[in-house]
Design a protein around this motif. Sequence first.
Motif, PDB file in Angstrom:
ATOM      1  N   GLY A 103      -2.111  -5.309  -5.890  1.00  7.39           N
ATOM      2  CA  GLY A 103      -3.112  -4.637  -6.691  1.00  7.39           C
ATOM      3  C   GLY A 103      -4.481  -4.595  -6.028  1.00  7.39           C
ATOM      4  O   GLY A 103      -5.506  -4.670  -6.701  1.00  7.39           O
ATOM      5  N   VAL A 104      -4.504  -4.491  -4.688  1.00  9.33           N
ATOM      6  CA  VAL A 104      -5.766  -4.427  -3.951  1.00  9.33           C
ATOM      7  C   VAL A 104      -5.796  -3.141  -3.126  1.00  9.33           C
ATOM      8  O   VAL A 104      -4.798  -2.422  -3.033  1.00  9.33           O
ATOM      9  CB  VAL A 104      -5.946  -5.659  -3.026  1.00  9.33           C
ATOM     10  CG1 VAL A 104      -6.033  -6.925  -3.848  1.00  9.33           C
ATOM     11  CG2 VAL A 104      -4.811  -5.757  -2.015  1.00  9.33           C
ATOM     12  N   HIS A 105      -6.933  -2.842  -2.513  1.00  9.89           N
ATOM     13  CA  HIS A 105      -7.053  -1.654  -1.663  1.00  9.89           C
ATOM     14  C   HIS A 105      -6.095  -1.778  -0.481  1.00  9.89           C
ATOM     15  O   HIS A 105      -5.830  -2.885   0.010  1.00  9.89           O
ATOM     16  CB  HIS A 105      -8.499  -1.504  -1.160  1.00  9.89           C
ATOM     17  CG  HIS A 105      -8.738  -0.207  -0.464  1.00  9.89           C
ATOM     18  ND1 HIS A 105      -8.554  -0.075   0.882  1.00  9.89           N
ATOM     19  CD2 HIS A 105      -9.112   1.003  -0.930  1.00  9.89           C
ATOM     20  CE1 HIS A 105      -8.812   1.175   1.243  1.00  9.89           C
ATOM     21  NE2 HIS A 105      -9.164   1.852   0.145  1.00  9.89           N
ATOM     22  N   LYS A 106      -5.611  -0.643   0.003  1.00 13.25           N
ATOM     23  CA  LYS A 106      -4.579  -0.655   1.050  1.00 13.25           C
ATOM     24  C   LYS A 106      -5.040  -1.287   2.359  1.00 13.25           C
ATOM     25  O   LYS A 106      -4.210  -1.737   3.147  1.00 13.25           O
ATOM     26  CB  LYS A 106      -4.066   0.759   1.296  1.00 13.25           C
ATOM     27  CG  LYS A 106      -5.092   1.715   1.850  1.00 13.25           C
ATOM     28  CD  LYS A 106      -4.511   3.088   2.043  1.00 13.25           C
ATOM     29  CE  LYS A 106      -5.548   4.059   2.584  1.00 13.25           C
ATOM     30  NZ  LYS A 106      -4.985   5.381   2.774  1.00 13.25           N
ATOM     31  N   SER A 107      -6.341  -1.367   2.605  1.00 17.14           N
ATOM     32  CA  SER A 107      -6.821  -1.956   3.863  1.00 17.14           C
ATOM     33  C   SER A 107      -7.013  -3.471   3.773  1.00 17.14           C
ATOM     34  O   SER A 107      -7.152  -4.137   4.794  1.00 17.14           O
ATOM     35  CB  SER A 107      -8.131  -1.296   4.284  1.00 17.14           C
ATOM     36  OG  SER A 107      -9.142  -1.581   3.347  1.00 17.14           O
ATOM     37  N   ALA A 108      -7.008  -4.020   2.558  1.00 15.79           N
ATOM     38  CA  ALA A 108      -7.310  -5.445   2.371  1.00 15.79           C
ATOM     39  C   ALA A 108      -6.321  -6.368   3.098  1.00 15.79           C
ATOM     40  O   ALA A 108      -6.758  -7.280   3.823  1.00 15.79           O
ATOM     41  CB  ALA A 108      -7.388  -5.781   0.894  1.00 15.79           C
ATOM     42  N   PRO A 109      -4.996  -6.206   2.960  1.00 17.68           N
ATOM     43  CA  PRO A 109      -4.097  -7.123   3.660  1.00 17.68           C
ATOM     44  C   PRO A 109      -4.266  -7.093   5.187  1.00 17.68           C
ATOM     45  O   PRO A 109      -4.167  -8.131   5.843  1.00 17.68           O
ATOM     46  CB  PRO A 109      -2.697  -6.639   3.270  1.00 17.68           C
ATOM     47  CG  PRO A 109      -2.884  -5.969   1.970  1.00 17.68           C
ATOM     48  CD  PRO A 109      -4.235  -5.331   2.063  1.00 17.68           C
ATOM     49  N   GLY A 110      -4.566  -5.927   5.737  1.00 17.26           N
ATOM     50  CA  GLY A 110      -4.801  -5.848   7.176  1.00 17.26           C
ATOM     51  C   GLY A 110      -6.029  -6.635   7.592  1.00 17.26           C
ATOM     52  O   GLY A 110      -6.030  -7.308   8.632  1.00 17.26           O
ATOM     53  N   LYS A 111      -7.080  -6.568   6.780  1.00 12.97           N
ATOM     54  CA  LYS A 111      -8.309  -7.307   7.079  1.00 12.97           C
ATOM     55  C   LYS A 111      -8.084  -8.811   6.953  1.00 12.97           C
ATOM     56  O   LYS A 111      -8.639  -9.601   7.703  1.00 12.97           O
ATOM     57  CB  LYS A 111      -9.437  -6.875   6.148  1.00 12.97           C
ATOM     58  CG  LYS A 111      -9.933  -5.476   6.409  1.00 12.97           C
ATOM     59  CD  LYS A 111     -10.994  -5.092   5.389  1.00 12.97           C
ATOM     60  CE  LYS A 111     -11.455  -3.660   5.589  1.00 12.97           C
ATOM     61  NZ  LYS A 111     -12.412  -3.255   4.540  1.00 12.97           N
ATOM     62  N   TRP A 112      -7.300  -9.215   5.967  1.00  9.24           N
ATOM     63  CA  TRP A 112      -7.053 -10.636   5.747  1.00  9.24           C
ATOM     64  C   TRP A 112      -6.054 -11.216   6.731  1.00  9.24           C
ATOM     65  O   TRP A 112      -6.266 -12.299   7.274  1.00  9.24           O
ATOM     66  CB  TRP A 112      -6.511 -10.885   4.343  1.00  9.24           C
ATOM     67  CG  TRP A 112      -7.413 -10.551   3.216  1.00  9.24           C
ATOM     68  CD1 TRP A 112      -8.777 -10.575   3.211  1.00  9.24           C
ATOM     69  CD2 TRP A 112      -7.017 -10.140   1.911  1.00  9.24           C
ATOM     70  NE1 TRP A 112      -9.250 -10.202   1.986  1.00  9.24           N
ATOM     71  CE2 TRP A 112      -8.193  -9.931   1.156  1.00  9.24           C
ATOM     72  CE3 TRP A 112      -5.807  -9.931   1.298  1.00  9.24           C
ATOM     73  CZ2 TRP A 112      -8.174  -9.533  -0.168  1.00  9.24           C
ATOM     74  CZ3 TRP A 112      -5.788  -9.534  -0.022  1.00  9.24           C
ATOM     75  CH2 TRP A 112      -6.955  -9.335  -0.742  1.00  9.24           C
ATOM     76  N   VAL A 114      -4.156  -9.537   9.508  1.00 10.44           N
ATOM     77  CA  VAL A 114      -3.953  -9.090  10.881  1.00 10.44           C
ATOM     78  C   VAL A 114      -5.220  -9.227  11.713  1.00 10.44           C
ATOM     79  O   VAL A 114      -5.250  -9.950  12.709  1.00 10.44           O
ATOM     80  CB  VAL A 114      -3.434  -7.631  10.914  1.00 10.44           C
ATOM     81  CG1 VAL A 114      -3.220  -7.172  12.340  1.00 10.44           C
ATOM     82  CG2 VAL A 114      -2.135  -7.514  10.133  1.00 10.44           C
ATOM     83  N   SER A 115      -6.283  -8.538  11.316  1.00 11.64           N
ATOM     84  CA  SER A 115      -7.491  -8.529  12.143  1.00 11.64           C
ATOM     85  C   SER A 115      -8.361  -9.759  11.925  1.00 11.64           C
ATOM     86  O   SER A 115      -9.120 -10.135  12.816  1.00 11.64           O
ATOM     87  CB  SER A 115      -8.305  -7.265  11.880  1.00 11.64           C
ATOM     88  OG  SER A 115      -8.863  -7.299  10.574  1.00 11.64           O
TER      89      SER A 115
END
Length: 174
Positions: free
Chosen positions: A138-147, A149-150
């Motif tokens: 239930g978060v913005h689609k870019s959030a998991p990548g920021k948390w 991966v990057s």
Amino acid sequence: MLTPKITYGRARTGLTDPLAVLRLKGARVSLVEGEIRLLFENHVRREIRKRCYEYAAHFDALLRLQLEVPPGENPRTIQQLVGVGRVLWRDGRFVIPSRRPRGLALPTDWSMLPREQRLRLWLRSEGLTLTRLAERMGVHKSAPGKWLVSGREPLPANRRMELVAMGMPKECLP
């Protein structure tokens, strides 16, 4: 080859129904001992028969799905197969989804893999992408990548617990 689609007037086109196309050309189609068999009426010309055999070979998997019914029942229509998900219609083509389980088998020794690779393998084994993971959380689609991966943003403690509850191994988390 034969007519690729059964049309119902100029403006409307229907799904390709290989069984109906072959029947329109004078062929009786059956499944005998796992093989597609075509029987023709006497008036059907040799060139039409040859094209029908080529057409049947091209749509072999689809015809099998249509004809695999208990004795005495009518063959399935393409609309029925699409309706129950046995056949998908994508970009004007039929796609038969595989029956194999999605994902990969995870390696037993995770220690030699970098954390990002372990994360990707886990996502694949679950049939997920980072975007789908975001939807689940239930978060913005870019959030998991920021948390994950990057590392541009730290992973909040409540999200860490949520990911572990979803089944993500702690070795995949930063």
